[in-house]
Design a protein around this motif. Structure first.
Motif, PDB file in Angstrom:
ATOM      1  N   ILE A   1       1.434  10.143   3.453  1.00 34.88           N
ATOM      2  CA  ILE A   1       0.121  10.780   3.608  1.00 34.88           C
ATOM      3  C   ILE A   1      -0.993   9.732   3.510  1.00 34.88           C
ATOM      4  CG2 ILE A   1      -1.456  12.530   2.716  1.00 34.88           C
ATOM      5  CD1 ILE A   1       1.172  13.640   3.903  1.00 34.88           C
ATOM      6  N   GLU A   2      -0.851   8.820   2.560  1.00 35.91           N
ATOM      7  CA  GLU A   2      -1.882   7.791   2.392  1.00 35.91           C
ATOM      8  C   GLU A   2      -1.898   6.820   3.578  1.00 35.91           C
ATOM      9  OE1 GLU A   2      -2.920   6.280  -1.365  1.00 35.91           O
ATOM     10  OE2 GLU A   2      -1.680   7.691  -2.496  1.00 35.91           O
ATOM     11  N   ILE A   3      -0.715   6.484   4.084  1.00 39.08           N
ATOM     12  CA  ILE A   3      -0.652   5.635   5.272  1.00 39.08           C
ATOM     13  C   ILE A   3      -1.282   6.356   6.465  1.00 39.08           C
ATOM     14  CG2 ILE A   3       0.898   4.562   6.967  1.00 39.08           C
ATOM     15  CD1 ILE A   3       2.853   4.028   4.656  1.00 39.08           C
ATOM     16  N   ALA A   4      -0.983   7.641   6.603  1.00 43.82           N
ATOM     17  CA  ALA A   4      -1.521   8.436   7.710  1.00 43.82           C
ATOM     18  C   ALA A   4      -3.035   8.517   7.655  1.00 43.82           C
ATOM     19  CB  ALA A   4      -0.915   9.831   7.686  1.00 43.82           C
TER      20      ALA A   4
ATOM     21  N   ALA B   1       1.884  16.854  18.032  1.00 44.88           N
ATOM     22  CA  ALA B   1       1.413  15.869  17.054  1.00 44.88           C
ATOM     23  C   ALA B   1       1.383  14.498  17.706  1.00 44.88           C
ATOM     24  CB  ALA B   1       2.323  15.852  15.826  1.00 44.88           C
ATOM     25  N   GLN B   2       0.406  13.663  17.331  1.00 44.72           N
ATOM     26  CA  GLN B   2       0.316  12.308  17.875  1.00 44.72           C
ATOM     27  C   GLN B   2       1.341  11.376  17.238  1.00 44.72           C
ATOM     28  OE1 GLN B   2      -2.904  14.120  17.537  1.00 44.72           O
ATOM     29  NE2 GLN B   2      -2.167  14.460  19.614  1.00 44.72           N
ATOM     30  N   PHE B   3       1.687  11.652  15.978  1.00 47.23           N
ATOM     31  CA  PHE B   3       2.716  10.841  15.335  1.00 47.23           C
ATOM     32  C   PHE B   3       3.394  11.642  14.233  1.00 47.23           C
ATOM     33  CE2 PHE B   3      -1.144   9.904  12.893  1.00 47.23           C
ATOM     34  CZ  PHE B   3      -0.704   9.862  11.567  1.00 47.23           C
ATOM     35  N   ALA B   4       4.559  11.180  13.824  1.00 46.35           N
ATOM     36  CA  ALA B   4       5.302  11.822  12.741  1.00 46.35           C
ATOM     37  C   ALA B   4       5.615  10.793  11.679  1.00 46.35           C
ATOM     38  CB  ALA B   4       6.595  12.451  13.268  1.00 46.35           C
ATOM     39  N   ALA B   5       5.307  11.134  10.438  1.00 47.91           N
ATOM     40  CA  ALA B   5       5.644  10.288   9.288  1.00 47.91           C
ATOM     41  C   ALA B   5       6.251  11.197   8.242  1.00 47.91           C
ATOM     42  CB  ALA B   5       4.403   9.588   8.748  1.00 47.91           C
TER      43      ALA B   5
ATOM     44  N   GLU C   1      -1.048  -1.917  13.676  1.00 44.29           N
ATOM     45  CA  GLU C   1      -2.149  -2.699  13.109  1.00 44.29           C
ATOM     46  C   GLU C   1      -2.392  -2.304  11.654  1.00 44.29           C
ATOM     47  OE1 GLU C   1      -5.458  -1.991  15.676  1.00 44.29           O
ATOM     48  OE2 GLU C   1      -4.813  -3.467  17.193  1.00 44.29           O
ATOM     49  N   VAL C   2      -2.368  -0.997  11.387  1.00 45.09           N
ATOM     50  CA  VAL C   2      -2.582  -0.512  10.019  1.00 45.09           C
ATOM     51  C   VAL C   2      -1.456  -0.983   9.103  1.00 45.09           C
ATOM     52  CG1 VAL C   2      -2.631   1.559   8.565  1.00 45.09           C
ATOM     53  CG2 VAL C   2      -3.955   1.488  10.691  1.00 45.09           C
ATOM     54  N   LEU C   3      -0.209  -0.852   9.564  1.00 49.04           N
ATOM     55  CA  LEU C   3       0.931  -1.283   8.750  1.00 49.04           C
ATOM     56  C   LEU C   3       0.875  -2.788   8.470  1.00 49.04           C
ATOM     57  CD1 LEU C   3       3.850   0.782  10.333  1.00 49.04           C
ATOM     58  CD2 LEU C   3       2.730   1.168   8.128  1.00 49.04           C
ATOM     59  N   LYS C   4       0.484  -3.566   9.490  1.00 51.95           N
ATOM     60  CA  LYS C   4       0.383  -5.015   9.323  1.00 51.95           C
ATOM     61  C   LYS C   4      -0.682  -5.370   8.287  1.00 51.95           C
ATOM     62  CE  LYS C   4      -0.436  -9.327  11.834  1.00 51.95           C
ATOM     63  NZ  LYS C   4      -0.822  -9.962  13.128  1.00 51.95           N
ATOM     64  N   GLU C   5      -1.831  -4.708   8.384  1.00 55.19           N
ATOM     65  CA  GLU C   5      -2.922  -4.970   7.435  1.00 55.19           C
ATOM     66  C   GLU C   5      -2.496  -4.609   6.011  1.00 55.19           C
ATOM     67  OE1 GLU C   5      -6.109  -2.626   8.969  1.00 55.19           O
ATOM     68  OE2 GLU C   5      -6.453  -3.934  10.712  1.00 55.19           O
ATOM     69  N   MET C   6      -1.825  -3.470   5.872  1.00 53.83           N
ATOM     70  CA  MET C   6      -1.406  -3.019   4.541  1.00 53.83           C
ATOM     71  C   MET C   6      -0.323  -3.925   3.949  1.00 53.83           C
ATOM     72  SD  MET C   6      -1.361   1.163   4.912  1.00 53.83           S
ATOM     73  CE  MET C   6      -1.125   1.421   3.139  1.00 53.83           C
TER      74      MET C   6
ATOM     75  N   GLU D   1      -1.445  -3.991   0.043  1.00 58.08           N
ATOM     76  CA  GLU D   1      -1.723  -2.580  -0.224  1.00 58.08           C
ATOM     77  C   GLU D   1      -0.461  -1.721  -0.125  1.00 58.08           C
ATOM     78  OE1 GLU D   1      -5.068   0.771   1.091  1.00 58.08           O
ATOM     79  OE2 GLU D   1      -4.950  -1.156   2.118  1.00 58.08           O
ATOM     80  N   LEU D   2       0.411  -2.036   0.823  1.00 58.08           N
ATOM     81  CA  LEU D   2       1.631  -1.241   0.996  1.00 58.08           C
ATOM     82  C   LEU D   2       2.555  -1.385  -0.207  1.00 58.08           C
ATOM     83  CD1 LEU D   2       3.294   0.632   2.770  1.00 58.08           C
ATOM     84  CD2 LEU D   2       4.255  -1.390   3.900  1.00 58.08           C
ATOM     85  N   ASP D   3       2.760  -2.610  -0.657  1.00 59.05           N
ATOM     86  CA  ASP D   3       3.599  -2.843  -1.837  1.00 59.05           C
ATOM     87  C   ASP D   3       3.024  -2.146  -3.065  1.00 59.05           C
ATOM     88  OD1 ASP D   3       5.526  -4.309  -0.541  1.00 59.05           O
ATOM     89  OD2 ASP D   3       4.641  -6.261  -1.037  1.00 59.05           O
ATOM     90  N   ALA D   4       1.706  -2.217  -3.201  1.00 57.91           N
ATOM     91  CA  ALA D   4       1.051  -1.588  -4.356  1.00 57.91           C
ATOM     92  C   ALA D   4       1.214  -0.070  -4.301  1.00 57.91           C
ATOM     93  CB  ALA D   4      -0.436  -1.947  -4.369  1.00 57.91           C
ATOM     94  N   LEU D   5       1.137   0.488  -3.104  1.00 54.93           N
ATOM     95  CA  LEU D   5       1.290   1.926  -2.914  1.00 54.93           C
ATOM     96  C   LEU D   5       2.697   2.378  -3.290  1.00 54.93           C
ATOM     97  CD1 LEU D   5      -0.127   4.492  -1.843  1.00 54.93           C
ATOM     98  CD2 LEU D   5       0.743   3.891   0.434  1.00 54.93           C
ATOM     99  N   ILE D   6       3.689   1.643  -2.821  1.00 55.28           N
ATOM    100  CA  ILE D   6       5.084   1.972  -3.129  1.00 55.28           C
ATOM    101  C   ILE D   6       5.353   1.814  -4.623  1.00 55.28           C
ATOM    102  CG2 ILE D   6       7.479   1.241  -2.779  1.00 55.28           C
ATOM    103  CD1 ILE D   6       6.635   0.518   0.136  1.00 55.28           C
TER     104      ILE D   6
END
Length: 268
Positions: A67-70, A100-104, A243-248, A253-258
């Motif tokens: 949800i946060e990534i989305a 839907a434009q994408f599924a997560a 692009e969002v995944l690369k930035e995170m 940010e992604l590691d911190a979120l997990i």
């Protein structure tokens, strides 16, 4: 003057019809998350909000890693995130049909799914864990041989256990499919099945909530990568997601979120 009123009425009726169409979704539960809507409009995400900690409900609010990534993706697009909460087996279909434009939804990349949708870069390595009763004679993954195993329908655990292509190294006796892991664990406790196979993060939470009755084995059944699904050929949406995944990933940010959700699961 009468002609003007008729035209206005026609436009009003059309606008109302369009609004009803946009809000309809059969039995699909939808929700809206806040985002920077500077670009206007919404972007729709399909998910199954019964897969804690990736997506779940807290009251009437959507929570979780996906949800946060989305929300980051929607913000990047300058749109508001709208969520379609459906059964897991439906999330790919929603993308294919354009609902839907994408599924997560903690979606693992498989050869079969790659034929149906395009996948983003990966963002999480998952394992399929095994949940059993505390006094079970199942002590390792090989002990699942010939057993009655509960799975969440449409997951890689489901695919492994039903083994339609004959590639699995373990042959379970019977695969019982559920809409959620919670339903599977409830049947395990009632003695209707011998084990439950589900992704490790939600498995940890399910065991924590039912610690008097069940445990998670150290042995993992499988390992796979999570990614976000888009409609075949939708390079524009895929580009923004990557692009969002690369930035995170690059800014930590992604590691911190997990880690944040892992800490919650472990009760820290």
């Amino acid at each position: 003057m009468k002609m003007g009123k008729k035209i206005a009425a026609l436009f009003l009726a059309a606008a109302m019809a369009a609004g009803l169409t946009a809000c309809s979704g059969g039995n699909t539960a939808s929700g809206t998350q806040s985002g920077d809507a500077a670009g206007g409009g919404t972007v729709i995400m399909s998910t199954n909000a019964g897969f804690e900690p990736f997506e779940y409900m807290e009251g009437d609010e959507y929570k979780g890693i996906d949800i946060e990534i989305a929300n980051k993706i929607a913000e990047k697009m300058g749109k508001t995130l709208e969520i379609h909460n459906v059964e897991f087996k439906t999330v790919i279909t929603e993308v294919q049909s354009g609902k839907a434009q994408f599924a997560a939804a903690g979606i693992s990349i498989t050869d079969e799914r790659k034929e149906q949708v395009d996948f983003s870069d990966t963002y999480f390595v998952a394992t399929q864990s095994i949940i059993v009763l505390k006094d079970s004679d199942i002590k390792s993954r090989t002990d699942l041989e010939g057993k009655k195993v509960g799975v969440q329908e449409g997951t890689t655990g489901d695919e492994f256990c039903k083994n339609e292509d004959g590639s699995s190294d373990i042959q379970v006796g019977e695969t019982v499919r559920y809409n959620t892991g919670m339903e599977a664990v409830a049947d395990l406790i009632k003695g209707r099945i011998d084990a439950v196979v589900i992704d490790d993060f939600p498995a940890t939470k399910l065991v924590e909530r039912n610690s008097d009755n069940v445990v998670k084995l150290e042995d993992a059944l499988t390992q796979e990568d999570y990614a976000i699904a888009v409609k075949k050929g939708d390079t524009e949406t895929l580009k923004v997601i990557n692009e969002v995944l690369k930035e995170m990933k690059e800014n930590g940010e992604l590691d911190a979120l997990i880690d944040q959700y892992k800490s919650v699961l472990e009760g820290e």
